[in-house]
Write a protein that holds these residues in place. Sequence first.
Motif, PDB file in Angstrom:
ATOM      1  N   TYR A 192     120.201  45.987  64.348  1.00 55.97           N
ATOM      2  CA  TYR A 192     120.939  45.622  65.630  1.00 55.97           C
ATOM      3  C   TYR A 192     120.903  47.072  66.910  1.00 55.97           C
ATOM      4  N   ASP A 237     131.194  52.689  64.775  1.00 57.28           N
ATOM      5  CA  ASP A 237     130.574  52.508  63.245  1.00 57.28           C
ATOM      6  C   ASP A 237     131.422  50.875  62.647  1.00 57.28           C
ATOM      7  N   ARG A 238     132.536  51.142  63.007  1.00 60.15           N
ATOM      8  CA  ARG A 238     133.227  50.380  63.002  1.00 60.15           C
ATOM      9  C   ARG A 238     132.893  48.367  64.479  1.00 60.15           C
ATOM     10  N   SER A 241     129.972  46.890  62.752  1.00 58.01           N
ATOM     11  CA  SER A 241     129.876  46.230  61.730  1.00 58.01           C
ATOM     12  C   SER A 241     130.882  44.783  61.700  1.00 58.01           C
ATOM     13  N   ARG A 244     128.120  42.500  63.333  1.00 55.42           N
ATOM     14  CA  ARG A 244     126.725  41.614  62.472  1.00 55.42           C
ATOM     15  C   ARG A 244     127.411  40.802  61.945  1.00 55.42           C
ATOM     16  N   GLN A 245     128.940  41.419  60.897  1.00 53.24           N
ATOM     17  CA  GLN A 245     129.760  40.096  60.412  1.00 53.24           C
ATOM     18  C   GLN A 245     129.566  39.172  61.215  1.00 53.24           C
TER      19      GLN A 245
END
Length: 260
Positions: A192, A237-238, A241, A244-245
Amino acid sequence: MRNLNVEVNRSVERAVLVLNAFGFDQSRLTIDDVVSKTGLPKTTVYRILWTLERNGLVHFDERYAHYRLGFKLLEYGGIVLQNLDVLREAEPFLLELHDELDCTVILAERQADTLQYLIRLESDDDFQPHSYVGKRRFLHYGIIGRTILAHLPASDATQVVGRFPLEQSTPDTIVEEDAFYAQLHEIRIQGYGIDVGGTFHGFTGIAVPLFGPTQKVIGAIGLAAPSYRFNETEVLDRTVSLARQAANQISRRMGYVNKD
């Protein structure tokens, strides 16, 4: 996938289980291989394989007593590919991402040496990017373009930069070529891209690639919000994440199969 209060057809489910026994790494199987992979009785597997063979879904090679997937499945796959639409497949996941994070969410598709914006969901941050729907940019523009470019062969990046020189959007835009290629390498390695003020002053952009059925990058989703919102590592970070999900779900809907 929908949840319906309907009893599953066990015969069909077993047939699907048999088809799922085949894969890229094991495309030819004996009947004993299929029995081992499915856990079904040999007589059941034999009846299913014979039914699938009669309908062109599997082929039996008498020379080696091997089964392989039939050409009828290739026809089905062609129908699916013909009707794939990244905007249609992506929109539900992008709406969910937008509701969850309240960032500006952008979907862009690769078009040769350019990217084209397909959707933009606004946030409440007064972010007014020049990425309106339908606009095209060179592939090295912004973190979305660079994330796409990072997942193409290195020669493609060299060709794009050779034809279209890097442009300075803000004082923080990376335009020195060695640093630019290092940025692409970092994006590819981590999967990413993150850009702090490099496209719009005071805003951070995050981008994640999308892949299609040929395992090649087809576009990217991007998020943008004021940089202060990511001062806490946990928030950044969240956000990465969740992005990306969503990208993984969209890629799977587009026919991507992760072989790792």
